[in-house]
Design an enzyme around this catalytic site. Structure first.
Site, PDB file in Angstrom:
ATOM      1  N   HIS A 196       0.834  -1.205   0.000  1.00  0.00           N
ATOM      2  CA  HIS A 196       0.000   0.000   0.000  1.00  0.00           C
ATOM      3  C   HIS A 196       0.869   1.255   0.000  1.00  0.00           C
ATOM      4  O   HIS A 196       0.684   2.171  -0.819  1.00  0.00           O
ATOM      5  CB  HIS A 196      -0.906  -0.021   1.234  1.00  0.00           C
ATOM      6  CG  HIS A 196      -1.830   1.148   1.348  1.00  0.00           C
ATOM      7  ND1 HIS A 196      -3.204   1.030   1.212  1.00  0.00           N
ATOM      8  CD2 HIS A 196      -1.602   2.464   1.624  1.00  0.00           C
ATOM      9  CE1 HIS A 196      -3.759   2.210   1.372  1.00  0.00           C
ATOM     10  NE2 HIS A 196      -2.801   3.107   1.631  1.00  0.00           N
ATOM     11  N   GLU A 197       1.835   1.303   0.907  1.00  0.00           N
ATOM     12  CA  GLU A 197       2.677   2.496   1.023  1.00  0.00           C
ATOM     13  C   GLU A 197       3.637   2.623  -0.160  1.00  0.00           C
ATOM     14  O   GLU A 197       3.989   3.737  -0.562  1.00  0.00           O
ATOM     15  CB  GLU A 197       3.453   2.464   2.338  1.00  0.00           C
ATOM     16  CG  GLU A 197       2.585   2.344   3.593  1.00  0.00           C
ATOM     17  CD  GLU A 197       1.512   3.422   3.700  1.00  0.00           C
ATOM     18  OE1 GLU A 197       1.687   4.507   3.100  1.00  0.00           O
ATOM     19  OE2 GLU A 197       0.502   3.182   4.385  1.00  0.00           O
TER      20      GLU A 197
END
Length: 242
Positions: free
Chosen positions: A142-143
C-alpha cells in the site's frame, strides 16, 4: 498540508525521523489485577475500554524491542522474496526512488493505522499493529504504491481529490481488499463488487482523517468524484495484481 507533524497520508513525521525511545511502564496499568479485570469484564460484558487501551499500550512498551525486531526481519524478508513488494521496489527505482531497509522504518505506533508514507522520510510500518506477515506485506505494498504515485505524478498535498485518488489506487493495487482478507478479518460477507466496496470504504475512512474533510459524507463525495479514473488506473501493474 497545514499540519507539519504529519505526512499527507497521516504518517507521523516525528515517529519516522526519531530513533525508538524506551517508554517507562506505568504500574497503574501493567499489573496482574489489570489483566484479570480485563478478562472478567469481557466475560461479564462490563468492559472498561480505557483500562484495556492503557494496559495493552503498556504491554506493547514492554515488548517493543521484540515487536520491532520481528517487523524488521519481516520487512527484509518481504523485500527479498515477496513478488508484489519486489515488483513495486523495482518500479519505484525506475522513477529514481530507492526503497530499502534504511527508509522503510519499523516503529511502535499509538494510532490504529498500520503504516504511512512521507516523500522526505520514507515508509513507516507500525510494528505493533500487524497480525501476521501477510498483513505487513499488504501494508508495505500500500505504502509503496503511494511512493510510486508521488514520483510518477504531480501530487498536491492540499488537493483532496489527489489524495482520494492515491487512497483508491493503493487499496486497489496492494491486495488489502482481496476477498479472503475482507472475509476472514473484516467480517465483510459481500460477494458482488466486493473489491469496489472495500476500496470505497477504505478510501473514505482515510479521507475522513485528513484536514479539511468535515465528515463521512464529504469524504465519500470526494472519493466518488475521482472514482472512475482512479479505480481503473492499474499502473504500474498491467492489471489488478490480486
Amino acid at each position: 498540508m497545514s499540519n507539519s507533524e504529519t505526512a499527507p497520508d497521516g504518517a507521523s513525521i516525528s515517529a519516522m525521523s526519531q530513533p525508538p525511545s524506551p517508554k517507562p511502564l506505568d504500574p497503574a496499568y501493567y499489573t496482574w489485577s489489570s489483566a484479570f479485570s480485563i478478562m472478567l469484564g469481557r466475560m461479564t460484558g462490563s468492559r472498561d475500554v480505557e483500562l484495556e487501551r492503557n494496559y495493552f499500550s503498556e504491554m506493547d512498551a514492554l515488548k517493543a524491542d521484540t515487536i520491532c525486531k520481528r517487523c524488521e526481519d519481516t520487512r527484509s524478508y518481504l523485500l527479498q522474496y515477496s513478488p508484489i513488494v519486489r515488483f513495486l521496489k523495482e518500479e519505484v527505482a525506475k522513477l529514481g526512488g530507492d526503497l530499502n531497509d534504511s527508509n522503510i522504518i519499523c516503529r511502535m505506533c499509538t494510532s490504529e493505522q498500520s503504516g504511512g508514507f512521507s516523500l522526505d522520510h520514507g515508509i513507516l510500518l507500525c510494528a505493533n499493529q500487524f497480525r501476521n506477515r501477510g498483513h505487513q506485506e499488504d501494508t508495505m505494498a500500500h505504502e509503496m504504491v503511494h511512493a510510486w504515485d508521488h514520483l510518477k505524478f504531480k501530487v498536491e498535498n492540499e488537493n483532496l481529490r489527489h489524495q482520494a485518488c492515491l487512497e483508491i489506487r493503493a487499496s486497489t493495487l496492494s491486495g488489502e481488499c482481496r476477498f479472503s482478507r475482507e472475509f476472514f478479518t473484516k467480517n465483510q460477507w459481500r460477494i458482488t463488487e466486493q473489491l469496489q466496496h472495500c476500496v470505497r470504504r477504505r478510501a473514505t475512512l482515510s479521507m475522513m482523517a485528513r484536514p479539511g474533510v468535515k465528515d463521512e459524507k464529504m469524504a465519500s463525495e470526494i472519493v466518488n468524484q475521482v472514482w472512475e479514473g482512479c479505480f481503473r488506473d492499474t499502473r504500474p501493474f498491467d492489471e489488478i495484481y490480486r
